[in-house]
Design an enzyme around this catalytic site. Structure first.
Site, PDB file in Angstrom:
ATOM      1  N   ASN A   7       0.879  -1.169   0.000  1.00  0.00           N
ATOM      2  CA  ASN A   7       0.000   0.000   0.000  1.00  0.00           C
ATOM      3  C   ASN A   7       0.919   1.221   0.000  1.00  0.00           C
ATOM      4  O   ASN A   7       1.462   1.597   1.039  1.00  0.00           O
ATOM      5  CB  ASN A   7      -0.897  -0.039   1.246  1.00  0.00           C
ATOM      6  CG  ASN A   7      -1.887   1.107   1.268  1.00  0.00           C
ATOM      7  OD1 ASN A   7      -1.824   2.022   0.417  1.00  0.00           O
ATOM      8  ND2 ASN A   7      -2.786   1.094   2.223  1.00  0.00           N
ATOM      9  N   ARG A  91      -2.672  -1.983  -3.446  1.00  0.00           N
ATOM     10  CA  ARG A  91      -3.943  -1.283  -3.221  1.00  0.00           C
ATOM     11  C   ARG A  91      -3.926  -0.026  -4.092  1.00  0.00           C
ATOM     12  O   ARG A  91      -2.946   0.733  -4.064  1.00  0.00           O
ATOM     13  CB  ARG A  91      -4.060  -0.891  -1.764  1.00  0.00           C
ATOM     14  CG  ARG A  91      -5.253  -0.018  -1.543  1.00  0.00           C
ATOM     15  CD  ARG A  91      -5.260   0.586  -0.168  1.00  0.00           C
ATOM     16  NE  ARG A  91      -6.433   1.416  -0.024  1.00  0.00           N
ATOM     17  CZ  ARG A  91      -6.434   2.593   0.570  1.00  0.00           C
ATOM     18  NH1 ARG A  91      -5.317   3.094   1.074  1.00  0.00           N
ATOM     19  NH2 ARG A  91      -7.532   3.301   0.652  1.00  0.00           N
ATOM     20  N   HIS A 180     -13.472   2.266  -0.014  1.00  0.00           N
ATOM     21  CA  HIS A 180     -13.479   1.141   0.951  1.00  0.00           C
ATOM     22  C   HIS A 180     -14.142  -0.097   0.349  1.00  0.00           C
ATOM     23  O   HIS A 180     -14.631  -0.972   1.081  1.00  0.00           O
ATOM     24  CB  HIS A 180     -14.253   1.477   2.249  1.00  0.00           C
ATOM     25  CG  HIS A 180     -13.671   2.586   3.064  1.00  0.00           C
ATOM     26  ND1 HIS A 180     -14.450   3.515   3.728  1.00  0.00           N
ATOM     27  CD2 HIS A 180     -12.393   2.914   3.362  1.00  0.00           C
ATOM     28  CE1 HIS A 180     -13.678   4.361   4.380  1.00  0.00           C
ATOM     29  NE2 HIS A 180     -12.412   4.030   4.168  1.00  0.00           N
ATOM     30  N   HIS A 208     -18.305   0.730   7.406  1.00  0.00           N
ATOM     31  CA  HIS A 208     -16.841   0.718   7.604  1.00  0.00           C
ATOM     32  C   HIS A 208     -16.515   2.015   8.345  1.00  0.00           C
ATOM     33  O   HIS A 208     -16.488   3.095   7.756  1.00  0.00           O
ATOM     34  CB  HIS A 208     -16.128   0.645   6.247  1.00  0.00           C
ATOM     35  CG  HIS A 208     -14.638   0.717   6.355  1.00  0.00           C
ATOM     36  ND1 HIS A 208     -13.806  -0.346   6.058  1.00  0.00           N
ATOM     37  CD2 HIS A 208     -13.820   1.722   6.721  1.00  0.00           C
ATOM     38  CE1 HIS A 208     -12.550   0.008   6.269  1.00  0.00           C
ATOM     39  NE2 HIS A 208     -12.526   1.268   6.652  1.00  0.00           N
ATOM     40  N   ARG A 241     -12.880  14.628   8.694  1.00  0.00           N
ATOM     41  CA  ARG A 241     -13.620  15.066   7.498  1.00  0.00           C
ATOM     42  C   ARG A 241     -15.069  15.368   7.852  1.00  0.00           C
ATOM     43  O   ARG A 241     -15.664  14.691   8.681  1.00  0.00           O
ATOM     44  CB  ARG A 241     -13.600  13.957   6.429  1.00  0.00           C
ATOM     45  CG  ARG A 241     -12.269  13.811   5.768  1.00  0.00           C
ATOM     46  CD  ARG A 241     -12.250  12.618   4.823  1.00  0.00           C
ATOM     47  NE  ARG A 241     -11.232  11.673   5.219  1.00  0.00           N
ATOM     48  CZ  ARG A 241     -11.104  10.444   4.736  1.00  0.00           C
ATOM     49  NH1 ARG A 241     -11.926  10.004   3.805  1.00  0.00           N
ATOM     50  NH2 ARG A 241     -10.150   9.654   5.154  1.00  0.00           N
ATOM     51  N   VAL A 332     -13.207   1.844  14.488  1.00  0.00           N
ATOM     52  CA  VAL A 332     -14.275   2.256  15.395  1.00  0.00           C
ATOM     53  C   VAL A 332     -15.389   1.195  15.411  1.00  0.00           C
ATOM     54  O   VAL A 332     -15.848   0.764  16.476  1.00  0.00           O
ATOM     55  CB  VAL A 332     -14.856   3.630  14.997  1.00  0.00           C
ATOM     56  CG1 VAL A 332     -15.935   4.066  15.976  1.00  0.00           C
ATOM     57  CG2 VAL A 332     -13.758   4.688  14.900  1.00  0.00           C
ATOM     58  N   GLY A 333     -15.800   0.758  14.229  1.00  0.00           N
ATOM     59  CA  GLY A 333     -16.905  -0.203  14.111  1.00  0.00           C
ATOM     60  C   GLY A 333     -16.626  -1.507  14.830  1.00  0.00           C
ATOM     61  O   GLY A 333     -17.519  -2.112  15.430  1.00  0.00           O
ATOM     62  N   GLU A 385      -8.379  -5.919   4.474  1.00  0.00           N
ATOM     63  CA  GLU A 385      -8.216  -5.519   3.072  1.00  0.00           C
ATOM     64  C   GLU A 385      -6.971  -6.157   2.447  1.00  0.00           C
ATOM     65  O   GLU A 385      -6.961  -6.511   1.278  1.00  0.00           O
ATOM     66  CB  GLU A 385      -8.166  -3.994   2.983  1.00  0.00           C
ATOM     67  CG  GLU A 385      -9.529  -3.381   3.291  1.00  0.00           C
ATOM     68  CD  GLU A 385      -9.482  -1.913   3.639  1.00  0.00           C
ATOM     69  OE1 GLU A 385      -9.804  -1.104   2.776  1.00  0.00           O
ATOM     70  OE2 GLU A 385      -9.127  -1.584   4.794  1.00  0.00           O
TER      71      GLU A 385
END
Ligand code: AMP
Length: 407
Positions: A7, A91, A180, A208, A241, A332-333, A385
């Site tokens: 990545n 990626r 994502h 996500h 954001r 977080v999820g 991922e």
């Protein structure tokens, strides 16, 4: 077969080496501050101590060389020679409308990725540097590219078009792409496995929620809508954001505050979201801590964040005329018990019932956290991922080798 997953960012490069025999990670690491005088290399072999050193790494070619040296080093390495690396997967953030799935790199693919620089100026040029650096260090080794946007190419035009003059889509391809995608795709498949139901039969919403956050409506295994748009700024409120806002705020603020385009861009991408509202942090852990300590701004940030996520889930239930599965993933999820509770407790109108005990359990496994009989099954599914990139690279390079052997 050993697959190296890369990545590449503009000043960093993260890597993982997979042994596809059992999909184990042999080593992982990162090179940071590429192009600066004190670059930091961190290498973590699975069965040996971590290595961390500071040295001058001026470009991505040198960074990849350093990674390969570490992977084959007698002291810190995990493979005997660089010829043990069978293929490399990258990626790539933006695949535009061209790439609907992962592909092997060739001259034409490189040209297409270059044509997409305009749509992802911070990401795609850096990925290209990574591809070229691998080509320079490992000539002849197959490389594959896996796109964050590809999974969302199944969205219908009603979801991907913006209600603005059509000429902008024709000329500049301004539309919703979504991001994502690799993660939404992976967790939807994992959730169907946990539920032991065909993915094709499910109406699923995947959330996500990490530093960046996006929500996707997945009908019968296909993405039909997603919250990020032309860029990863649209949609949910995120760490730094803004997510959705009235577009008129941009010219209005530029005028009132005498801001340039780049300043307003930076404001919305780096100085908004949780950070702006809490005034404390962009990190959900610190927001929850602040809230528990009675900090009003942290509570407001948390409430806005979860309120906006709940509205998206409601709207995607409407988009699919129903929802039977809700999935939480990413930093977080996967980890925030408080976030999942705040979101789910406001969705009881859908017949959703969270099991508070299951929600509070810590586990690295994909699992159901809704109560028995809940009309919407709620799951936590750890995303991966890199593993998807490794799998796609393995599949594509093995198929190409088979074709070449048959010729
Ligand atoms: P990601 O972008 O998926 O790597 O997610 C990173 C973010 O996950 C961090 O910035 C944290 O805000 C968040 N995170 C990680 N662990 C926790 C936790 N235990 N509770 C809440 N948020 C967390």
């Amino acid at each position: 077969m050993k697959i190296l997953v890369i990545n590449a960012g503009s000043s960093s490069l993260k890597y993982q080496l997979y042994d596809m025999k059992d999909e184990s990670v042999l080593a992982s690491g990162r090179v940071e501050r590429i192009g600066m005088d004190s670059s930091i290399v961190t290498h973590e072999p699975a069965d040996k101590p971590e290595v961390r050193d500071v040295q001058e790494i001026l470009d991505h070619v040198t960074a990849v060389k350093r990674v390969i040296d570490l992977l084959v080093s007698p002291q810190h390495g995990v493979i005997g020679a660089m010829t043990d690396i069978d293929a490399v997967g990258h990626r790539v953030v933006h695949g535009g409308e061209t790439f609907k799935e992962s592909v092997l790199v060739n001259a034409e693919v490189k040209l297409e990725i270059r044509n997409l620089f305009d749509l992802a100026p911070l990401h795609n040029p850096a990925h290209m540097m990574g591809i070229n650096a691998v080509e320079a260090n490992l000539p002849g080794v197959p490389q594959a590219v896996v796109f964050d946007t590809a999974f969302h190419q199944t969205m219908p035009d009603v979801a991907y078009l913006y209600p603005i003059p059509k000429v902008l889509y024709r000329r500049h391809k301004i539309r919703r792409y979504g991001f994502h995608g690799t993660s939404h795709n992976y967790v939807s498949e994992q959730a169907a496995k946990v539920l032991e139901q065909p993915l094709e039969s499910l109406k699923m919403i995947t959330c996500h929620i990490g530093n960046g956050a996006s929500c996707t409506a997945i009908l019968g295994g296909k993405s039909v809508d997603t919250s990020m748009g032309l860029t990863p700024l649209e949609g949910l409120m995120m760490g730094t954001r803004s997510g959705d806002l009235d577009p008129a705020i941009v010219p209005f603020t530029m005028n009132k505050e005498d801001l340039t385009l780049s300043e307003v861009n930076s404001m919305l991408n780096k100085h908004s979201g949780l950070l702006a509202i809490s005034g404390v942090s962009s990190d959900m852990r610190e927001i929850v801590e602040g809230m528990e300590d009675g900090d009003k701004n942290s509570k407001l940030a948390f409430d806005m964040y979860t309120y906006r996520l709940r509205k998206y889930i409601g709207s995607y239930a409407a988009a699919m005329n129903g929802v039977d599965t809700l999935v939480f993933t990413a930093g977080v999820g996967e980890n925030s018990v408080a976030l999942r509770k705040a979101v789910c407790d406001g969705l009881t109108f859908l017949g959703l019932r969270l099991d508070d005990e299951l929600n509070a359990q810590r586990s690295k496994q994909a699992r159901v956290i809704s109560a028995p009989g809940s009309a919407v099954r709620v799951l936590v599914v750890p995303t991966n991922e890199e593993l998807i990139i490794a799998r796609d690279t393995y599949r594509l390079s093995a198929a190409a080798a088979e074709t070449a052997a048959g010729e």
